[in-house]
Design a protein around this motif. Structure first.
Motif, PDB file in Angstrom:
ATOM      1  N   VAL A 145      -6.045  16.175   4.752  1.00 40.08           N
ATOM      2  CA  VAL A 145      -4.849  15.410   5.093  1.00 40.08           C
ATOM      3  C   VAL A 145      -5.188  14.231   5.997  1.00 40.08           C
ATOM      4  N   SER A 146      -4.761  13.060   5.580  1.00 40.76           N
ATOM      5  CA  SER A 146      -4.816  11.853   6.407  1.00 40.76           C
ATOM      6  C   SER A 146      -3.451  11.193   6.289  1.00 40.76           C
ATOM      7  N   SER A 147      -3.259  10.074   6.943  1.00 42.50           N
ATOM      8  CA  SER A 147      -1.953   9.420   6.880  1.00 42.50           C
ATOM      9  C   SER A 147      -2.106   7.935   6.604  1.00 42.50           C
ATOM     10  N   CYS A 148      -1.043   7.367   6.088  1.00 43.39           N
ATOM     11  CA  CYS A 148      -1.046   5.948   5.729  1.00 43.39           C
ATOM     12  C   CYS A 148      -0.744   5.096   6.958  1.00 43.39           C
ATOM     13  N   ASN A 149      -1.641   5.169   7.940  1.00 39.89           N
ATOM     14  CA  ASN A 149      -1.511   4.360   9.148  1.00 39.89           C
ATOM     15  C   ASN A 149      -2.885   4.201   9.782  1.00 39.89           C
TER      16      ASN A 149
ATOM     17  N   THR B  26      -0.248  11.504   3.977  1.00 40.67           N
ATOM     18  CA  THR B  26       1.117  11.650   4.452  1.00 40.67           C
ATOM     19  C   THR B  26       1.678  10.315   4.957  1.00 40.67           C
ATOM     20  N   LYS B  27       2.964  10.335   5.285  1.00 39.40           N
ATOM     21  CA  LYS B  27       3.671   9.176   5.841  1.00 39.40           C
ATOM     22  C   LYS B  27       3.661   7.982   4.893  1.00 39.40           C
ATOM     23  N   ALA B  28       3.579   8.302   3.598  1.00 41.28           N
ATOM     24  CA  ALA B  28       3.606   7.245   2.586  1.00 41.28           C
ATOM     25  C   ALA B  28       4.940   6.514   2.593  1.00 41.28           C
ATOM     26  N   ASP B  29       6.006   7.232   2.996  1.00 38.26           N
ATOM     27  CA  ASP B  29       7.339   6.635   3.041  1.00 38.26           C
ATOM     28  C   ASP B  29       7.482   5.615   4.164  1.00 38.26           C
ATOM     29  N   LEU B  30       6.578   5.645   5.149  1.00 37.67           N
ATOM     30  CA  LEU B  30       6.655   4.738   6.296  1.00 37.67           C
ATOM     31  C   LEU B  30       5.727   3.527   6.155  1.00 37.67           C
ATOM     32  N   SER B  31       4.996   3.480   5.059  1.00 37.62           N
ATOM     33  CA  SER B  31       4.010   2.417   4.880  1.00 37.62           C
ATOM     34  C   SER B  31       4.378   1.500   3.723  1.00 37.62           C
ATOM     35  N   ASP B  32       4.182   0.202   3.935  1.00 39.49           N
ATOM     36  CA  ASP B  32       4.403  -0.782   2.873  1.00 39.49           C
ATOM     37  C   ASP B  32       3.152  -0.960   2.017  1.00 39.49           C
ATOM     38  N   THR B  33       2.053  -0.348   2.449  1.00 42.67           N
ATOM     39  CA  THR B  33       0.778  -0.498   1.729  1.00 42.67           C
ATOM     40  C   THR B  33       0.211   0.857   1.336  1.00 42.67           C
ATOM     41  N   ALA B  34       1.082   1.797   0.975  1.00 44.98           N
ATOM     42  CA  ALA B  34       0.636   3.143   0.626  1.00 44.98           C
ATOM     43  C   ALA B  34      -0.342   3.138  -0.543  1.00 44.98           C
ATOM     44  N   ASP B  35      -0.094   2.281  -1.527  1.00 42.94           N
ATOM     45  CA  ASP B  35      -0.994   2.216  -2.680  1.00 42.94           C
ATOM     46  C   ASP B  35      -2.386   1.744  -2.273  1.00 42.94           C
ATOM     47  N   HIS B  36      -2.459   0.892  -1.267  1.00 41.28           N
ATOM     48  CA  HIS B  36      -3.766   0.444  -0.760  1.00 41.28           C
ATOM     49  C   HIS B  36      -4.535   1.630  -0.187  1.00 41.28           C
ATOM     50  N   TYR B  37      -3.852   2.491   0.561  1.00 44.71           N
ATOM     51  CA  TYR B  37      -4.509   3.672   1.121  1.00 44.71           C
ATOM     52  C   TYR B  37      -4.945   4.625   0.007  1.00 44.71           C
ATOM     53  N   ARG B  38      -4.112   4.732  -1.020  1.00 47.49           N
ATOM     54  CA  ARG B  38      -4.474   5.606  -2.144  1.00 47.49           C
ATOM     55  C   ARG B  38      -5.753   5.109  -2.822  1.00 47.49           C
ATOM     56  N   GLU B  39      -5.822   3.812  -3.068  1.00 49.78           N
ATOM     57  CA  GLU B  39      -7.002   3.235  -3.724  1.00 49.78           C
ATOM     58  C   GLU B  39      -8.252   3.406  -2.853  1.00 49.78           C
ATOM     59  N   ALA B  40      -8.086   3.228  -1.537  1.00 47.52           N
ATOM     60  CA  ALA B  40      -9.224   3.375  -0.628  1.00 47.52           C
ATOM     61  C   ALA B  40      -9.737   4.814  -0.637  1.00 47.52           C
ATOM     62  N   ALA B  41      -8.816   5.781  -0.664  1.00 46.76           N
ATOM     63  CA  ALA B  41      -9.213   7.187  -0.705  1.00 46.76           C
ATOM     64  C   ALA B  41      -9.869   7.529  -2.034  1.00 46.76           C
ATOM     65  N   GLN B  42      -9.304   7.017  -3.121  1.00 49.61           N
ATOM     66  CA  GLN B  42      -9.846   7.320  -4.438  1.00 49.61           C
ATOM     67  C   GLN B  42     -11.245   6.750  -4.628  1.00 49.61           C
ATOM     68  N   SER B  43     -11.546   5.663  -3.930  1.00 50.96           N
ATOM     69  CA  SER B  43     -12.867   5.044  -4.061  1.00 50.96           C
ATOM     70  C   SER B  43     -13.980   5.921  -3.496  1.00 50.96           C
TER      71      SER B  43
END
Length: 352
Positions: A116-120, A147-164
């Protein structure tokens, strides 16, 4: 919690039975450890839930052989000296904080590890790679939960960074406070499946656990706004049954994760770099500017990210150090100190 339950619902696998004799099966019973206190075990069998004293002898065996949450055991209830820990399928462990590296058991027989990490500001590639290496080394399936994807405007950026970090590892964006999180994570929470949750303090681990449980039985605490850091709320490991039949192990938040000997997990995570390193000119290449280093060449050509290579080398050094005996570490530190003194001496003579 004395409602009858099948061993399969508890997470039993045929592998565990291979270490038991017919006589043992007839004379005792098997149970799973749901919690470990200093002097007692919280056990769950097919027919009952009870506490068993943790005998002194278990404090005298190597740490990685001691009973831990998720272990399967055979015993004759309340008969001293009868308890036996069955062969584990997986074992999550890290190196405890302190100057003397000692293993710290986190959980055994885990099917899936929710990282678990968060989008911040808490999101950190190097830290996530440590958790991934831990899961792979243990033999558990990693799933990155942001987590906290609902509070971030760049959640997809965090997803891509994690997937990499590893292409075949699932990455799931959730709002830990919303019931939809349970539906998104449902594929890994089936009856008899066991999941552990790991992550830094403040990323929403306990909040997510409460949402999955549906009854909010774990306490939570907020985070500091300036750096998104949280306070520890879970202070002990325990295994709890989920409404859909799965099991979850919540663990204390971690400021630091020292891997110990997780060389197999590191090599799996960075398998492309390990394969490329085989092309180095010399077998003992240290990848630190050595002549004929294939990794240095790949960085220069732009086919290998220098930051990722740096993280790999750091983790590799850490795992190698963990494999050394105390005497070997002492000798290495002594040699390094001698080198430093010689460099200072040479520099002093040069400046005269």
């Amino acid at each position: 919690m004395n409602t009858p339950i099948s061993l399969a619902e508890l997470g039993w696998r045929p592998l565990f039975q291979q270490t038991l004799t017919v006589e043992q099966l007839e004379s005792g019973l098997v149970a799973r450890i749901l919690g470990v206190d200093r002097d007692r075990l919280q056990l769950r069998g097919e027919r009952s839930h009870w506490h068993e004293p943790l005998e002194k002898r278990w404090h005298e065996v190597p740490i990685d052989e001691r009973p831990t949450v998720g272990d399967w055991v055979w015993l004759k209830p309340h008969v001293p000296g009868s308890l036996v820990v069955l062969t584990r399928q997986t074992l999550l462990q890290r190196v405890a904080s302190g100057t003397e590296p000692k293993p710290q058991l986190l959980a055994a027989n885990i099917d899936t590890l929710f990282i678990v990490s968060s989008c911040n500001a808490d999101f950190n590639k190097a830290r996530l790679e440590r958790y991934l290496a831990l899961a792979l080394n243990a033999g558990a399936m990693p799933v990155m939960v942001l987590t906290k994807a609902d509070l971030s405007d760049t959640a997809d950026h965090y997803r891509e960074a994690a997937q990499s970090l590893q292409a075949n590892t699932p990455v799931v964006l959730v709002n830990a406070l919303d019931d939809s999180a349970a539906e998104l994570l449902k594929p890994w929470l089936a009856t008899g499946q066991t999941v552990a949750i790991l992550g830094s303090s403040g990323v929403g681990k306990t909040t997510l656990t409460n949402t999955l449980l549906g009854d909010g039985q774990f306490s939570t605490a907020g985070i500091r706004e300036q750096d998104a850091k949280g306070r520890h709320t879970t202070t002990a490991r325990q295994m709890v049954r989920l409404p859909n039949g799965g099991w979850i192990v919540d663990t204390p938040g971690m400021r630091e994760l020292r891997l110990g000997d997780a060389s197999e997990g590191v090599d799996q995570l960075f398998d492309d770099i390990v394969e490329l390193a085989r092309q180095c000119r010399f077998n003992d290449c240290q990848h630190q500017g050595d002549r004929g280093c294939a990794l240095a060449a790949a960085v220069e050509q732009g086919s290998l990210d220098s930051a990722r290579l740096g993280r790999f080398l750091k983790l590799r050094r850490e795992t190698v150090n963990a494999q050394q005996t105390p005497w070997e570490r002492k000798q290495r530190y002594r040699a390094f100190g001698k080198l430093v003194r010689q460099v200072k001496k040479d520099k002093s003579l040069k400046n005269r």
